[in-house]
Design an enzyme around this catalytic site. Structure first.
Site, mmCIF file in Angstrom:
data_model
loop_
_atom_site.group_PDB
_atom_site.id
_atom_site.type_symbol
_atom_site.label_atom_id
_atom_site.label_comp_id
_atom_site.label_asym_id
_atom_site.label_seq_id
_atom_site.Cartn_x
_atom_site.Cartn_y
_atom_site.Cartn_z
ATOM 1 N N HIS A 37 0.847 -1.174 0.000
ATOM 2 C CA HIS A 37 0.000 0.000 0.000
ATOM 3 C C HIS A 37 0.887 1.230 0.000
ATOM 4 O O HIS A 37 1.878 1.296 0.697
ATOM 5 C CB HIS A 37 -0.890 0.047 1.247
ATOM 6 C CG HIS A 37 -1.857 -1.076 1.305
ATOM 7 N ND1 HIS A 37 -2.997 -1.111 0.549
ATOM 8 C CD2 HIS A 37 -1.844 -2.224 2.015
ATOM 9 C CE1 HIS A 37 -3.657 -2.220 0.810
ATOM 10 N NE2 HIS A 37 -2.973 -2.910 1.697
ATOM 11 N N THR A 38 0.511 2.194 -0.747
ATOM 12 C CA THR A 38 1.126 3.510 -0.790
ATOM 13 C C THR A 38 2.638 3.475 -0.978
ATOM 14 O O THR A 38 3.354 4.265 -0.405
ATOM 15 C CB THR A 38 0.788 4.330 0.477
ATOM 16 O OG1 THR A 38 1.326 3.702 1.620
ATOM 17 C CG2 THR A 38 -0.690 4.533 0.616
ATOM 18 N N LEU A 39 3.131 2.551 -1.786
ATOM 19 C CA LEU A 39 4.552 2.576 -2.119
ATOM 20 C C LEU A 39 4.796 3.543 -3.268
ATOM 21 O O LEU A 39 5.933 3.919 -3.523
ATOM 22 C CB LEU A 39 5.052 1.174 -2.467
ATOM 23 C CG LEU A 39 5.042 0.202 -1.292
ATOM 24 C CD1 LEU A 39 5.547 -1.159 -1.730
ATOM 25 C CD2 LEU A 39 5.877 0.715 -0.147
ATOM 26 N N ASP A 93 2.673 10.538 2.053
ATOM 27 C CA ASP A 93 1.379 10.213 1.477
ATOM 28 C C ASP A 93 0.256 10.674 2.406
ATOM 29 O O ASP A 93 0.207 10.307 3.580
ATOM 30 C CB ASP A 93 1.292 8.701 1.235
ATOM 31 C CG ASP A 93 0.029 8.292 0.518
ATOM 32 O OD1 ASP A 93 -0.615 9.157 -0.088
ATOM 33 O OD2 ASP A 93 -0.307 7.103 0.561
ATOM 34 N N ASP A 96 -2.027 7.965 4.156
ATOM 35 C CA ASP A 96 -1.483 7.371 5.378
ATOM 36 C C ASP A 96 -1.743 8.276 6.576
ATOM 37 O O ASP A 96 -2.098 7.806 7.654
ATOM 38 C CB ASP A 96 0.022 7.132 5.238
ATOM 39 C CG ASP A 96 0.346 5.958 4.342
ATOM 40 O OD1 ASP A 96 -0.563 5.160 4.046
ATOM 41 O OD2 ASP A 96 1.513 5.837 3.942
#
Length: 147
Positions: A37-39, A93, A96
């Site tokens: 997620h959110t890489l 991000d 997050d």
């Protein structure tokens, strides 16, 4: 010609077994990858600054949210007041940071529901967040946007 006949035998096509084995393991590796997620963050922010002073702490953050190289969102909050003694700031991000804000809001609601007058101070919130983020990182579901 009487009594003479020919058969057309279909021989199997030669298969490169090394190639097949390599394909199998590539597919297995792709299936066993951890959830990511959110890489590749979509909406990101840049700056949060905190300065310890004699009488307290000063914390500031920009309000720009970038969508790639485009300055897309110009009024997003990167700071959150948790309670009267704690403010957190987030960078990276924005999704997050929103996730962390929801967790902290729920913790504040839980503290209010108990109604014993005891609220979390900055060190206890820091310790709780440290555990939450370490747990997520250990599960390869990294959430690293807090300062």
């Amino acid at each position: 010609m009487a009594g003479t006949y020919t058969t057309h035998m279909h021989l199997p096509k030669m298969v490169d077994m090394q190639e097949k084995v390599a394909e199998f393991w590539q597919e297995e590796a792709a299936l066993s990858q951890p959830r990511k997620h959110t890489l590749q963050p979509i909406v990101t922010g840049t700056s949060v600054l905190g300065i310890k002073c004699k009488d307290g702490v000063v914390i500031a953050a920009d309000t720009l949210g970038s969508y790639g190289s485009l300055a897309r969102f110009r009024d997003i909050s990167r700071l959150m007041k948790v309670n009267d003694s704690t403010i957190i700031g987030g960078f990276g991000d924005y999704a997050d940071f929103q996730f962390i804000m929801k967790l902290l809001e729920q913790q504040t609601i839980d503290d209010n529901v108990v109604g014993d007058g005891v609220y979390r101070d900055a060190p206890s919130i820091h310790n709780w967040l440290r555990c939450v983020l370490y747990n997520r990182r250990s599960k390869m579901n990294h959430c690293g946007t807090l300062s």
